[in-house]
Structure formats: C-alpha cells, structure tokens
Design an enzyme around this catalytic site. Sequence first.
Site, short mmCIF file in Angstrom:
data_model
loop_
_atom_site.label_atom_id
_atom_site.label_comp_id
_atom_site.label_asym_id
_atom_site.label_seq_id
_atom_site.Cartn_x
_atom_site.Cartn_y
_atom_site.Cartn_z
N THR A 122 41.94 38.74 47.01
CA THR A 122 43.17 37.97 46.17
C THR A 122 44.47 38.26 46.94
OG1 THR A 122 44.74 38.61 44.17
CG2 THR A 122 43.23 40.39 45.07
N GLU B 176 46.91 39.38 45.83
CA GLU B 176 47.64 40.57 45.57
C GLU B 176 47.43 41.56 46.53
OE1 GLU B 176 49.17 41.68 42.28
OE2 GLU B 176 49.47 39.29 42.36
N TYR C 64 45.00 47.24 40.21
CA TYR C 64 44.02 46.06 40.75
C TYR C 64 44.04 45.86 41.90
CZ TYR C 64 42.69 41.27 40.90
OH TYR C 64 42.26 40.13 41.63
N LYS D 144 40.87 45.93 44.65
CA LYS D 144 40.60 44.76 45.30
C LYS D 144 40.81 45.15 47.00
CE LYS D 144 39.25 41.42 42.55
NZ LYS D 144 38.08 40.57 42.96
N1 GDD Z 1 50.62 37.65 32.48
C1 GDD Z 1 52.12 37.52 32.51
N2 GDD Z 1 52.53 37.28 31.13
N3 GDD Z 1 52.73 37.22 33.73
C2 GDD Z 1 54.21 37.21 33.46
C3 GDD Z 1 54.90 36.82 32.28
C4 GDD Z 1 54.23 37.20 31.12
O1 GDD Z 1 54.68 36.92 30.02
N4 GDD Z 1 56.07 36.77 32.50
C5 GDD Z 1 56.21 36.77 33.81
N5 GDD Z 1 55.11 37.08 34.62
C6 GDD Z 1 54.82 37.05 35.97
C7 GDD Z 1 54.16 38.44 36.28
O2 GDD Z 1 54.91 39.50 36.41
C8 GDD Z 1 53.56 37.97 37.64
O3 GDD Z 1 54.76 38.45 38.59
C9 GDD Z 1 53.29 36.47 37.62
O4 GDD Z 1 54.13 35.74 36.31
C10 GDD Z 1 52.03 35.92 37.54
O5 GDD Z 1 51.44 36.91 36.54
P1 GDD Z 1 49.96 36.49 36.20
O6 GDD Z 1 49.80 35.12 35.75
O7 GDD Z 1 49.42 37.68 35.13
O8 GDD Z 1 49.17 36.56 37.31
P2 GDD Z 1 49.00 37.53 38.64
O9 GDD Z 1 49.61 36.97 39.72
O10 GDD Z 1 49.62 38.86 38.16
O11 GDD Z 1 47.49 37.75 38.97
C11 GDD Z 1 46.53 36.70 39.07
O12 GDD Z 1 46.41 35.97 40.19
C12 GDD Z 1 46.02 36.98 41.43
C13 GDD Z 1 45.85 36.09 42.68
O13 GDD Z 1 47.21 36.12 43.11
C14 GDD Z 1 45.20 37.02 38.56
O14 GDD Z 1 44.38 36.20 38.30
C15 GDD Z 1 44.63 38.07 39.62
O15 GDD Z 1 43.22 38.29 39.08
C16 GDD Z 1 44.80 37.36 40.95
O16 GDD Z 1 43.92 38.13 41.79
#
Ligand code: GDD
Length: 370
Positions: free
Chosen positions: A130, A132, A154, A158
């Site tokens: 990822t 991340e 996480y 990973k």
């Molecule tokens: N979930 C969420 N909810 N995220 C928010 C929100 C909210 O209300 N508001 C802002 N965000 C911001 C988070 O702080 C983060 O910086 C960004 O939106 C993306 O959050 P997510 O959609 O939860 O995804 P992620 O980037 O943390 O992780 C996803 O992508 C990764 C690959 O880069 C997941 O799918 C991981 O499993 C994956 O590895």
Amino acid sequence: MSEKKIALITGVTGQDGSYLSEFLLAKGYEVHGVIRRSSVDYRERIAHLEGIKNFHLHYADMTDSMSLVKLLGIVKPNEIYNLAAQSHVQVSFDSPEYTADVDAVGVLRILEAVRTNHLESHCRIYQASTSELYGKVEQVPQNEETPFHPYSPYAIAKLYGYWIIKEYREAYNMFCCSGILFNHESERRGETFVTRKITLAAARIAQGKQEKLYLGNLSSLRDWGYAKDYVECMWLILQQDKPDDFVIATGVQHSVKEFATLAFKAAGITLRFEGEGINEKGICAEGPAQLLGKTLVEVSEDFYRPTDVVNLWGDPSKARRILGWNPQKTTFEQLVSLMVKHDMEKVAADHVTSVMRTNLAEYLEKGIVK
Ligand code: GDD
C-alpha cells in the site's frame, strides 16, 4: 497439473477481491476464495458469483496457520492473491494488535503455508502492499525507490508484509511480488472510506434522506484510482518473467475537499466552502430550493487520526513501462461520476430512511456501532 490455472484469493469478499474474481473467471481461471465464518452476511459483493462454475469458497482465517496450510494443500494454487487485511487506517489505531496479526503475521502464515506444502516453485504470490508505506512522505510523487515512513499501526503492519515478501523472494527464490497500490475506489468501496462516505452522503442529502455530512481532514491529498482497473495490474504483476514490486497509481492528486465538491456537483448540488480547519463548512450555493444556504458538510474532530498521511501521490511510470498498463484508463472525474450515479440509484431504491441508517457510516467510524 491441469491446464486450467488455479487462483486463490484471500479477502475475496472485499472490493478488490470481488473485481479480481470476476477478472480471473473471465480469463478462464478456477478461482478459490477464502472466507471467514461470521453471523452477519458480508458476502454481498460476491453473491452474484456464488454457484458459478469455477468459483469456490473455503473457510479459513489469516490468524489460523493450520487452516491456511490445509487449504493450500487442497487447492494447490498457481497464483495466490493475498488481499485479506484489516484495511481501515483509522480502525488500526483502535485495534493495533489485531491489525498486526492479520496484516503482518498473516502474510508470513501464507508464505509458510506455501513452503509447508512444497509449492514454492508451483505458486506465485501477490501481496497487497500500500501507498500508506510512504506515510509521512519524504518525496513527492512517490515511486518504487521512495523511502518508506509508515505513519499508523496499519502501515507498520503492512511494512512487515512488504519486507517478508521481499525476503522470501530472495531467501527461497519464490515468485513473490508486491503491488504498492495507491487508494482505489469504486461503487463497491466500503462505506467508511472517505470517497464512498461522501458519494453516499451526497446522494442521500440530494434526496432528502440525510441532513449533513461530517468529515475529518478536508485538505488531505490522495491519488485516487478505479479499483476495477487496478485488479488488472495485480494479475499483470504475476505474469512477468521475474518477480518485482510495482507502484500502481494514476499519477494525479486531489484533496478530500475536491472529491466532495465534485461528488456533490454530480448529485446536483454546488458547494461553497467557508472557514478553515475544524471550522470549515460546505454550504449549498446552488441546488434544490430546500437546501439553498444550508450547511451540508461540516468538519468533526472524530474523523481526525492521531497521525494522518496527507500527501500521497503516485508515480506509475514503471507499471506503465513494464506492465504496459494505462494509469488514466478511468479519470478522477469519471470515477466520482460513476460512484455518485451508482449511489443515487441505490439511495433512491433504499426505503429505510431512519437517522440510524443514514448515519451508519459515521456511527461505524466513531465506534458507536461495531
Ligand atoms: N475514512 C475517512 N473518513 N477519512 C477521512 C474523513 C472521513 O470522514 N475525512 C477526511 N478523511 C481523510 C483521512 O484522514 C485520510 O487522510 C483520507 O481522507 C483518506 O482516508 P480513507 O478513505 O479512510 O483511506 P486511507 O487513505 O486512509 O486508506 C485507504 O487507502 C490505502 C492506500 O493508500 C485504505 O484502502 C487502505 O487499506 C489502503 O492501504
């Protein structure tokens, strides 16, 4: 060994697992998916595949070595796609040990199950790594040479998965590869990830079934692609002559605020943002008369993370060059539009309009409903 290729997918019930199953079945594979016993039905994404010839499901668990050893001995796959994970970054702060067990040691268990069954030279392994891993980024955009700086339980789990895959490749000459995938979304995305949370809320607000959307960091930057395009890369990575790791991304970056603005626009609402940080608000500037001037998006501290990754931007040059993959097959605008279209239809067909249901994503994330 039969002519037909056999694939084993862990995490088959997830967004990527379901698209990958469809992709491999269309290529003539025999597909075996790993599922966990649960009292609630979480098989919605693969329900249409159950009963299809060449699609088989097995009970096993990433935290149970014995179940994995037995399963690999029965299936003897040519390709393993290890997609199973506790994949929510924010949740990993609440359940760090479980996250490590599944996302780190789980990868080791798969690798050892392959070795125990003497399948090293028979079986290729894809690991869902990822973006991340780049975490508190040290370089933009990020490519295969960019140093890692994981920034959540996480990501740290990973990182172990990434390195143990590399180690087994070198130590035992196994065909193990990582796809370093940047965020990838779709109509099947889990409802607590930010994109789907936004598209569902935009659809509900536009249809009068939700009043407001609460988000966390609106300035966070991501490289969002379409999951359906990304599963093709997983397969391509395992079809190469030698095992290697690849960044899979679109090469285009947007903020959470931009995603929200575009999603609401696709639902017929123009947002105007005012204020900053925790006080920032999205107000309806154009749209249905009853929404005009109303605050539809607010920021809540509940969705801030103890440490947040805020600047992910992938460089997919290597994947384009070696895999021949087109990172711009589905553009950001197309992605947002197809997700909103799907959710507008879903919400219109959904007769449950209680506050509890419409705010389920928020409740789940706040941990009020587990
Ligand atoms: N979930 C969420 N909810 N995220 C928010 C929100 C909210 O209300 N508001 C802002 N965000 C911001 C988070 O702080 C983060 O910086 C960004 O939106 C993306 O959050 P997510 O959609 O939860 O995804 P992620 O980037 O943390 O992780 C996803 O992508 C990764 C690959 O880069 C997941 O799918 C991981 O499993 C994956 O590895």
